[in-house]
Write an enzyme that holds these catalytic residues in place. Structure first.
Site, PDB file in Angstrom:
ATOM      1  N   LYS A 170       0.623  -1.299  -0.174  1.00  0.00           N
ATOM      2  CA  LYS A 170      -0.126  -0.148  -0.034  1.00  0.00           C
ATOM      3  C   LYS A 170       0.724   1.379  -0.092  1.00  0.00           C
ATOM      4  O   LYS A 170       0.574   2.137  -0.761  1.00  0.00           O
ATOM      5  CB  LYS A 170      -0.812  -0.051   1.197  1.00  0.00           C
ATOM      6  N   LYS A 239       1.049  12.183   5.156  1.00  0.00           N
ATOM      7  CA  LYS A 239       1.460  10.985   5.998  1.00  0.00           C
ATOM      8  C   LYS A 239       2.130   9.894   5.298  1.00  0.00           C
ATOM      9  O   LYS A 239       2.731   9.289   5.765  1.00  0.00           O
ATOM     10  CB  LYS A 239       0.257  10.991   6.999  1.00  0.00           C
TER      11      LYS A 239
END
Length: 297
Positions: A170, A239
């Site tokens: 991911k 992030k």
């Protein structure tokens, strides 16, 4: 004690859509979220606590903003770990630190609980249609048990390896997403200032070597003023880029390309777009390029 209900912790932008897909497929869902209305909107039963979800459900899904929140939900007082039990499966659908994921998996394993990391891709639109891609890390037997749970929310499920492999994949995917979005935003602002027809520019790019997900799926809408609201925010994109950089440091891989998206989405956050969809990065770049907008208001 467990029942046939699927537990779901975190019914926000993505979690709520996934929970709704499960409910619409006839799967009972027991949800917990600080925003009770989000649980109700997804059609899930409202649990008063994380403990209630964990105690009642043999499969618990979590969709949370980052590893800090995941760790609090799992390891906090009355968290998932305190009530996890032998034979249970806990699935983290968040984008999280790989090292944190592996540590939590080890702690869960001590209680006989399978901790599966399942990164998701496709955005809000795919989540709404139950057409996400899931990149999974964990035990093959656990994934087999999860097949009927994943079926209503994903059109593609790939076991990438052991614990942490799903979240690793991911982060690699999200970094490429960040690069293509930030770079394409810059190019489109330049195209606007060069007085090019943006629809024609996209048509050429999509038939040429510069084609990418942003040129194909994002900017044909953005140039007409549709920012596809509801997806990943600029703060969350930043992030994810930080997590990617941390991962490469751990792997001993030189990262030469993080500066661009870090600067772009950091700029967007600094200019007030941080809580908006990351597609608004094009407006941030436009702001510092003379107040450029791709579309007429």
């Amino acid at each position: 004690m467990s029942d046939a209900t699927i537990g779901f912790i975190g019914l926000g932008n993505m979690g709520g859509r996934m929970a709704r897909c499960l409910v619409d497929a006839g799967t009972p869902v027991l949800g917990f979220d600080p925003n009770v209305e989000a649980v109700r909107a997804a059609g899930a039963g409202v649990a008063p606590s994380i403990a209630e979800v964990t105690q009642r459900c043999d499969i618990v899904l979590m969709s949370l903003p980052d590893s800090n929140v995941v760790e609090k939900v799992v390891e906090g007082d009355d968290g998932v770990l305190a009530y996890a039990w032998d034979g249970q499966i806990v699935v983290d659908l968040s984008t999280a630190s790989v090292s944190s994921t592996r540590r939590l998996a080890m702690r869960m394993a001590e209680k006989g609980t399978d901790y599966v990391d399942a990164g998701i891709s496709g955005g809000a639109a795919a989540a709404e249609k139950g057409a996400l891609t899931l990149m999974v890390g964990g035990d093959k037997t656990a994934l087999k048990r999860l097949e009927p749970v994943f079926a209503p929310i994903a059109s593609k499920v790939v076991l990438m390896g052991g614990s942490g492999a799903g979240h690793t994949t991911k982060l690699l995917n999200n970094f490429l997403n960040a690069v293509s979005l930030a770079a394409t935003a810059e190019v489109m602002v330049a195209g606007k200032k060069a007085d090019l027809d943006l629809h024609q520019l996209l048509d050429v790019l999509n038939a040429s070597s510069g084609v990418n997900f942003a040129t194909l799926n994002r900017f044909p809408k953005i140039v007409d003023g549709d920012y596809l609201e509801g997806g990943l925010t600029s703060q969350l994109m930043t992030k994810d880029v930080v997590l990617y950089a941390d991962l490469l440091h751990e792997l001993g891989v030189t990262s030469l390309n993080t500066a661009g998206p870090m600067a772009s989405f950091g700029l967007a956050s600094a200019l007030g777009y941080g809580e908006m969809i990351s597609n608004r990065v094009v407006d941030a770049i436009g702001d510092v390029s003379g107040g450029v907008r791709l579309h007429q208001s």
